[in-house]
Write a protein that holds these residues in place. Structure first.
Motif, PDB file in Angstrom:
ATOM      1  N   ALA A  51       0.818  -1.211   0.000  1.00 53.12           N
ATOM      2  CA  ALA A  51       0.000   0.000   0.000  1.00 53.12           C
ATOM      3  C   ALA A  51       0.856   1.268   0.000  1.00 53.12           C
ATOM      4  N   ARG A  52       1.932   1.282   0.794  1.00 56.37           N
ATOM      5  CA  ARG A  52       2.777   2.486   0.853  1.00 56.37           C
ATOM      6  C   ARG A  52       3.859   2.484  -0.225  1.00 56.37           C
ATOM      7  N   ASP A  53       4.059   1.320  -0.881  1.00 58.01           N
ATOM      8  CA  ASP A  53       5.001   1.177  -1.989  1.00 58.01           C
ATOM      9  C   ASP A  53       6.452   1.408  -1.565  1.00 58.01           C
ATOM     10  N   HIS A  54       6.772   1.059  -0.350  1.00 54.67           N
ATOM     11  CA  HIS A  54       8.163   1.011   0.073  1.00 54.67           C
ATOM     12  C   HIS A  54       8.265   0.167   1.346  1.00 54.67           C
ATOM     13  N   ILE A  55       9.481  -0.332   1.603  1.00 50.11           N
ATOM     14  CA  ILE A  55       9.750  -1.158   2.776  1.00 50.11           C
ATOM     15  C   ILE A  55      10.448  -0.304   3.819  1.00 50.11           C
ATOM     16  N   ARG A  56      10.010  -0.418   5.056  1.00 52.29           N
ATOM     17  CA  ARG A  56      10.645   0.291   6.169  1.00 52.29           C
ATOM     18  C   ARG A  56      11.650  -0.670   6.821  1.00 52.29           C
ATOM     19  N   CYS A  57      12.914  -0.363   6.666  1.00 49.63           N
ATOM     20  CA  CYS A  57      13.987  -1.260   7.099  1.00 49.63           C
ATOM     21  C   CYS A  57      14.746  -0.659   8.272  1.00 49.63           C
TER      22      CYS A  57
END
Length: 355
Positions: A51-57
């Motif tokens: 949904a946000r189109d990015h990964i939080r790493c």
């Protein structure tokens, strides 16, 4: 006639036992097994990523070789590259990842609270962390062991010579326990100086406030390179522990756990199959079934995970195979692969079968 009567009398009791008759009847065909693609439970983390189109790493506050920002603020290192591979596999773009640094003490809370989707931060897989913290360790991606980086002194050739030394360790890490265990096991007195911030620890070591630092040996090699005069310090030979590193995810999303696990294994498998960032596209025409499955030509493995079938092709093109990630980030620090050689070369690095 007598024989016929005798036969009828012997059969009569069976007619009175319908259950026995049923038991002797041929078994009905078994119901077909549910398809492997059966709908699973909810995937809140995976759905949030899409949904946000990015990964939080989540990464470290600055561990040389594993995760550290360069002069432009771009995160570099083995752990940072894993997150880029994950973003390429899931979202088709290695740049769709946001890095957030955490201390050893704060990293697990960040996962538990949902601040990040994955922790890729030289984190050791242990019993307590696996069982008590509500976390999952999907795949061992690097093997290390704790050691000591010490100021050079005449006659100091072993960690057993650190009797009475002040040793810097980071709070919330496994190294606090390791220092205590080593001192008791060898009947020497070690005085731990516990700090939360890595930069503060580095400065305490370089300024002489600490006689030594206890950390995992791969990270110590990077720390040595940061010293104002590296010749003033030495990594002592003892390997004090087993420190298998794994990415970490929160419990409750089996699909996300599987994606994180198999991207890690895919980088290892790519090395074993000789697939590199440079030749990945050309290997699409390979007749090797293993290559075909890994690169998504056959097998439909991406679809099973809910992502593109070229997931590992995208990941490999973004960061290379496991060895390429190692050579780019850790080899320049003088780290030997050692136990991190492939199993086929006598090491411990091993990926389950892609089939």
């Amino acid at each position: 006639m007598l024989q016929t009567l005798r036969t009828a009398m012997l059969a009569a009791p069976l007619l009175l036992l319908p259950g026995l008759a049923a038991a002797q009847a041929p078994a009905a065909p078994a119901a077909p097994a549910a398809p492997t693609s059966a709908v699973r439970g909810a995937s809140p983390i995976f759905d949030g990523v899409r949904a946000r189109d990015h990964i939080r790493c989540g990464v470290s506050q600055g561990t040389p070789g594993f995760s550290v920002p360069d002069s432009q603020g771009v995160w570099r290192g083995f752990d940072a590259d894993y997150c880029r591979a994950l973003a390429a596999a899931v979202l088709g773009d290695p740049n769709k990842v946001r890095f957030t640094p955490y201390s050893a003490q704060a990293r697990f809370t960040a996962l538990q609270s949902g601040e990040i989707d994955v922790l890729s931060r030289n984190t050791t897989y242990t019993f307590v962390r696996d069982v008590q913290l509500g976390l999952e360790f999907p795949a061992i991606i690097y093997y290390d062991g704790a050691g000591f980086l010490a100021r050079r002194q005449p006659g100091l050739t072993s960690a057993r010579g650190l009797d009475g030394a002040t040793v810097c360790v980071q709070t919330g890490s496994t190294n606090e326990l390791i220092v205590g265990d080593f001192g008791r096991a060898n009947n020497i007195r070690l005085n731990p100086l516990v700090m939360q911030n890595l930069e503060e620890i580095f400065q305490a070591l370089f300024s002489g406030r600490c006689d030594a630092m206890n950390w995992d040996r791969g990270a110590l090699a990077g720390t040595l390179q940061r010293a104002p005069n590296p010749a003033d310090f030495v990594i002592l030979p003892e390997v004090l522990s087993k420190e298998p590193y794994s990415p970490v995810v929160a419990q409750g999303d089996q699909r996300w756990l599987e994606i994180v696990r198999w991207v890690a294994f895919g980088l290892i498998e790519a090395e074993e199959l000789g697939i590199t960032a440079a030749n990945a596209d050309s290997r699409l025409t390979s007749t090797d079934p293993g290559v075909q499955r890994l690169l998504g030509v056959s097998g439909g493995f991406g679809a099973m995970l809910g992502i593109d079938n070229r997931w590992m092709l995208n990941a490999i093109k973004a960061v290379g195979n496991w060895n390429e990630v190692f050579e780019r980030n850790l080899a320049p620090l003088g780290i030997d692969r050692g136990v991190n050689r492939l199993w086929s070369a006598g090491g411990a690095l091993y990926a389950p079968a892609f089939r």
